[in-house]
Design a protein around this motif. Sequence first.
Motif, PDB file in Angstrom:
ATOM      1  N   ASP A  41     -33.721 -53.875 -32.490  1.00  0.00           N
ATOM      2  CA  ASP A  41     -34.355 -52.942 -31.630  1.00  0.00           C
ATOM      3  C   ASP A  41     -33.647 -52.656 -30.299  1.00  0.00           C
ATOM      4  OD1 ASP A  41     -36.517 -53.632 -33.149  1.00  0.00           O
ATOM      5  OD2 ASP A  41     -37.217 -55.615 -31.842  1.00  0.00           O
ATOM      6  N   ARG A  42     -32.686 -53.371 -29.928  1.00  0.00           N
ATOM      7  CA  ARG A  42     -31.880 -52.962 -28.883  1.00  0.00           C
ATOM      8  C   ARG A  42     -30.693 -51.803 -29.292  1.00  0.00           C
ATOM      9  NH1 ARG A  42     -30.146 -57.605 -28.252  1.00  0.00           N
ATOM     10  NH2 ARG A  42     -31.551 -58.588 -27.018  1.00  0.00           N
ATOM     11  N   LEU A  43     -30.348 -51.857 -30.703  1.00  0.00           N
ATOM     12  CA  LEU A  43     -29.513 -50.694 -31.033  1.00  0.00           C
ATOM     13  C   LEU A  43     -30.420 -49.505 -31.154  1.00  0.00           C
ATOM     14  CD1 LEU A  43     -27.739 -52.556 -33.894  1.00  0.00           C
ATOM     15  CD2 LEU A  43     -26.715 -51.872 -31.792  1.00  0.00           C
ATOM     16  N   GLU A  44     -31.733 -49.462 -31.636  1.00  0.00           N
ATOM     17  CA  GLU A  44     -32.573 -48.439 -31.720  1.00  0.00           C
ATOM     18  C   GLU A  44     -32.797 -47.853 -30.649  1.00  0.00           C
ATOM     19  OE1 GLU A  44     -34.714 -45.750 -33.831  1.00  0.00           O
ATOM     20  OE2 GLU A  44     -33.529 -47.586 -34.916  1.00  0.00           O
ATOM     21  N   ASN A  45     -33.125 -48.688 -29.539  1.00  0.00           N
ATOM     22  CA  ASN A  45     -33.242 -48.071 -28.030  1.00  0.00           C
ATOM     23  C   ASN A  45     -32.019 -47.394 -27.748  1.00  0.00           C
ATOM     24  OD1 ASN A  45     -35.863 -49.237 -28.032  1.00  0.00           O
ATOM     25  ND2 ASN A  45     -35.162 -51.062 -27.134  1.00  0.00           N
ATOM     26  N   TRP A  46     -30.729 -47.930 -27.967  1.00  0.00           N
ATOM     27  CA  TRP A  46     -29.638 -47.336 -27.549  1.00  0.00           C
ATOM     28  C   TRP A  46     -29.506 -45.830 -28.004  1.00  0.00           C
ATOM     29  CZ3 TRP A  46     -25.772 -45.146 -30.224  1.00  0.00           C
ATOM     30  CH2 TRP A  46     -24.484 -44.912 -29.320  1.00  0.00           C
ATOM     31  N   ALA A  47     -29.906 -46.031 -29.381  1.00  0.00           N
ATOM     32  CA  ALA A  47     -29.853 -44.619 -30.204  1.00  0.00           C
ATOM     33  C   ALA A  47     -30.561 -43.607 -29.544  1.00  0.00           C
ATOM     34  CB  ALA A  47     -30.190 -44.689 -31.601  1.00  0.00           C
ATOM     35  N   LYS A  48     -32.116 -44.114 -29.220  1.00  0.00           N
ATOM     36  CA  LYS A  48     -32.868 -42.921 -28.623  1.00  0.00           C
ATOM     37  C   LYS A  48     -32.517 -42.685 -27.317  1.00  0.00           C
ATOM     38  CE  LYS A  48     -37.277 -44.975 -30.466  1.00  0.00           C
ATOM     39  NZ  LYS A  48     -38.462 -45.656 -30.255  1.00  0.00           N
ATOM     40  N   LYS A  49     -31.988 -43.369 -26.366  1.00  0.00           N
ATOM     41  CA  LYS A  49     -31.564 -43.200 -25.244  1.00  0.00           C
ATOM     42  C   LYS A  49     -30.086 -42.081 -25.270  1.00  0.00           C
ATOM     43  CE  LYS A  49     -28.528 -45.676 -22.373  1.00  0.00           C
ATOM     44  NZ  LYS A  49     -27.978 -47.029 -21.800  1.00  0.00           N
ATOM     45  N   ASN A  50     -29.530 -42.266 -26.313  1.00  0.00           N
ATOM     46  CA  ASN A  50     -28.176 -41.276 -26.411  1.00  0.00           C
ATOM     47  C   ASN A  50     -28.575 -40.054 -27.286  1.00  0.00           C
ATOM     48  OD1 ASN A  50     -25.770 -42.685 -24.855  1.00  0.00           O
ATOM     49  ND2 ASN A  50     -26.593 -44.350 -25.814  1.00  0.00           N
ATOM     50  N   HIS A  51     -30.032 -39.716 -27.692  1.00  0.00           N
ATOM     51  CA  HIS A  51     -30.164 -38.646 -28.565  1.00  0.00           C
ATOM     52  C   HIS A  51     -29.635 -38.843 -29.851  1.00  0.00           C
ATOM     53  CE1 HIS A  51     -32.180 -37.246 -24.959  1.00  0.00           C
ATOM     54  NE2 HIS A  51     -30.922 -37.658 -24.256  1.00  0.00           N
ATOM     55  N   MET A  52     -29.566 -39.984 -30.276  1.00  0.00           N
ATOM     56  CA  MET A  52     -29.069 -40.138 -31.768  1.00  0.00           C
ATOM     57  C   MET A  52     -29.993 -41.003 -32.583  1.00  0.00           C
ATOM     58  SD  MET A  52     -25.149 -41.480 -30.707  1.00  0.00           S
ATOM     59  CE  MET A  52     -24.528 -41.217 -32.605  1.00  0.00           C
ATOM     60  N   LYS A  53     -29.817 -40.754 -34.103  1.00  0.00           N
ATOM     61  CA  LYS A  53     -30.608 -41.583 -34.986  1.00  0.00           C
ATOM     62  C   LYS A  53     -29.699 -42.283 -35.998  1.00  0.00           C
ATOM     63  CE  LYS A  53     -34.485 -38.222 -35.026  1.00  0.00           C
ATOM     64  NZ  LYS A  53     -35.478 -37.735 -35.938  1.00  0.00           N
ATOM     65  N   PHE A  54     -30.358 -43.440 -36.218  1.00  0.00           N
ATOM     66  CA  PHE A  54     -29.550 -44.043 -37.359  1.00  0.00           C
ATOM     67  C   PHE A  54     -30.159 -43.655 -38.732  1.00  0.00           C
ATOM     68  CE2 PHE A  54     -28.883 -47.460 -34.003  1.00  0.00           C
ATOM     69  CZ  PHE A  54     -27.922 -47.673 -34.208  1.00  0.00           C
ATOM     70  N   ASN A  55     -29.286 -43.263 -39.706  1.00  0.00           N
ATOM     71  CA  ASN A  55     -29.655 -43.245 -40.958  1.00  0.00           C
ATOM     72  C   ASN A  55     -30.299 -44.421 -41.801  1.00  0.00           C
ATOM     73  OD1 ASN A  55     -29.939 -42.303 -43.684  1.00  0.00           O
ATOM     74  ND2 ASN A  55     -28.097 -41.157 -43.939  1.00  0.00           N
ATOM     75  N   LYS A  56     -31.851 -44.455 -41.725  1.00  0.00           N
ATOM     76  CA  LYS A  56     -32.450 -45.624 -41.880  1.00  0.00           C
ATOM     77  C   LYS A  56     -32.055 -45.790 -43.762  1.00  0.00           C
ATOM     78  CE  LYS A  56     -35.389 -45.351 -38.167  1.00  0.00           C
ATOM     79  NZ  LYS A  56     -36.832 -45.393 -37.795  1.00  0.00           N
ATOM     80  N   GLY A  57     -32.006 -44.674 -44.328  1.00  0.00           N
ATOM     81  CA  GLY A  57     -31.756 -44.953 -45.886  1.00  0.00           C
ATOM     82  C   GLY A  57     -30.577 -45.388 -46.336  1.00  0.00           C
ATOM     83  N   LYS A  58     -29.355 -45.406 -45.217  1.00  0.00           N
ATOM     84  CA  LYS A  58     -28.122 -46.383 -45.514  1.00  0.00           C
ATOM     85  C   LYS A  58     -28.257 -47.717 -44.858  1.00  0.00           C
ATOM     86  CE  LYS A  58     -25.339 -42.061 -45.901  1.00  0.00           C
ATOM     87  NZ  LYS A  58     -24.099 -41.544 -45.341  1.00  0.00           N
ATOM     88  N   CYS A  59     -29.237 -48.134 -44.356  1.00  0.00           N
ATOM     89  CA  CYS A  59     -29.286 -49.401 -43.484  1.00  0.00           C
ATOM     90  C   CYS A  59     -29.872 -50.383 -44.681  1.00  0.00           C
ATOM     91  CB  CYS A  59     -30.043 -49.422 -42.273  1.00  0.00           C
ATOM     92  SG  CYS A  59     -29.369 -48.164 -40.913  1.00  0.00           S
ATOM     93  N   ARG A  60     -28.970 -51.284 -44.858  1.00  0.00           N
ATOM     94  CA  ARG A  60     -29.456 -52.466 -45.784  1.00  0.00           C
ATOM     95  C   ARG A  60     -29.017 -53.662 -45.268  1.00  0.00           C
ATOM     96  NH1 ARG A  60     -31.308 -48.977 -48.359  1.00  0.00           N
ATOM     97  NH2 ARG A  60     -30.570 -47.842 -50.275  1.00  0.00           N
ATOM     98  N   VAL A  61     -29.953 -54.788 -45.889  1.00  0.00           N
ATOM     99  CA  VAL A  61     -29.664 -56.192 -45.564  1.00  0.00           C
ATOM    100  C   VAL A  61     -29.055 -56.887 -46.519  1.00  0.00           C
ATOM    101  CG1 VAL A  61     -30.955 -58.223 -44.596  1.00  0.00           C
ATOM    102  CG2 VAL A  61     -31.723 -56.037 -43.814  1.00  0.00           C
ATOM    103  N   LEU A  62     -27.779 -57.703 -46.347  1.00  0.00           N
ATOM    104  CA  LEU A  62     -27.177 -58.293 -47.418  1.00  0.00           C
ATOM    105  C   LEU A  62     -27.454 -59.928 -46.879  1.00  0.00           C
ATOM    106  CD1 LEU A  62     -25.367 -58.293 -49.731  1.00  0.00           C
ATOM    107  CD2 LEU A  62     -23.513 -58.419 -48.350  1.00  0.00           C
ATOM    108  N   HIS A  63     -28.498 -60.588 -47.638  1.00  0.00           N
ATOM    109  CA  HIS A  63     -28.649 -61.944 -47.217  1.00  0.00           C
ATOM    110  C   HIS A  63     -27.666 -62.794 -48.008  1.00  0.00           C
ATOM    111  CE1 HIS A  63     -32.936 -61.084 -45.763  1.00  0.00           C
ATOM    112  NE2 HIS A  63     -33.094 -60.228 -46.686  1.00  0.00           N
ATOM    113  N   LEU A  64     -26.963 -63.501 -47.250  1.00  0.00           N
ATOM    114  CA  LEU A  64     -25.927 -64.488 -47.823  1.00  0.00           C
ATOM    115  C   LEU A  64     -26.228 -65.777 -47.647  1.00  0.00           C
ATOM    116  CD1 LEU A  64     -22.701 -62.583 -46.159  1.00  0.00           C
ATOM    117  CD2 LEU A  64     -23.539 -62.341 -48.344  1.00  0.00           C
ATOM    118  N   GLY A  65     -25.736 -66.759 -48.527  1.00  0.00           N
ATOM    119  CA  GLY A  65     -25.966 -68.223 -48.413  1.00  0.00           C
ATOM    120  C   GLY A  65     -27.415 -68.624 -49.025  1.00  0.00           C
ATOM    121  N   LYS A  66     -27.293 -69.933 -49.610  1.00  0.00           N
ATOM    122  CA  LYS A  66     -28.386 -70.702 -50.063  1.00  0.00           C
ATOM    123  C   LYS A  66     -29.611 -70.653 -49.394  1.00  0.00           C
ATOM    124  CE  LYS A  66     -25.282 -72.922 -53.479  1.00  0.00           C
ATOM    125  NZ  LYS A  66     -24.762 -74.093 -54.019  1.00  0.00           N
TER     126      LYS A  66
END
Length: 182
Positions: A41-66
């Motif tokens: 959420d903090r990163l998303e707010n930073w992007a809005k404040k700086n008039h940028m967008k994250f490419n959400k299509g390239k954002c993935r979650v890699l779950h590690l560990g049992k």
Amino acid sequence: MFINDLDKGTECTLSKFANDKNLGRMADTPECCAAIQGDLDRLENWAKKNHMKFNKGKCRVLHLGKNNPKHQYRLEVDLLGSSTAEKDLEVLVDTKFSMSQQCALMAKKANGILGCIQKSVASRLREVMLPLYSALVRPHLECCVQFWGHQFKKDRELLERVQRRAAKMMRGLEHLSVMRKG
């Protein structure tokens, strides 16, 4: 644009390299999962404040560990997809930290380059082939070797097959391509 303040206030580890950013931390409790979501959420707010967008299509979650609860994370209202393997700086990391996929990918690239050399270079002299092998093929075989460290015999043998193929292509080194038992 400078992004030095991108990680300001984050609780998780944020690695930055060129246009790639990785956010991570241990997520074995609901509080840890909430901390990751808070940083997203903090990163998303930073992007809005700086008039940028994250490419959400390239954002993935890699779950590690049992014991990973495999929490679903979001950027704004969009849920982030999860992945079983991700490439970071040309290193393919999967959920089991197995390097077999990485070895197979590197062997495929190296074999492709060997094929190009075989088709386009008429000379098979060692003086011609060895510099080509050293400059174009070997770096792929050595890619991340410090990281994976010959974990599995099948991975090591896969990369050695590429080396034997290269040796067969060089006049004077054909004898090295014979497998030794011992």
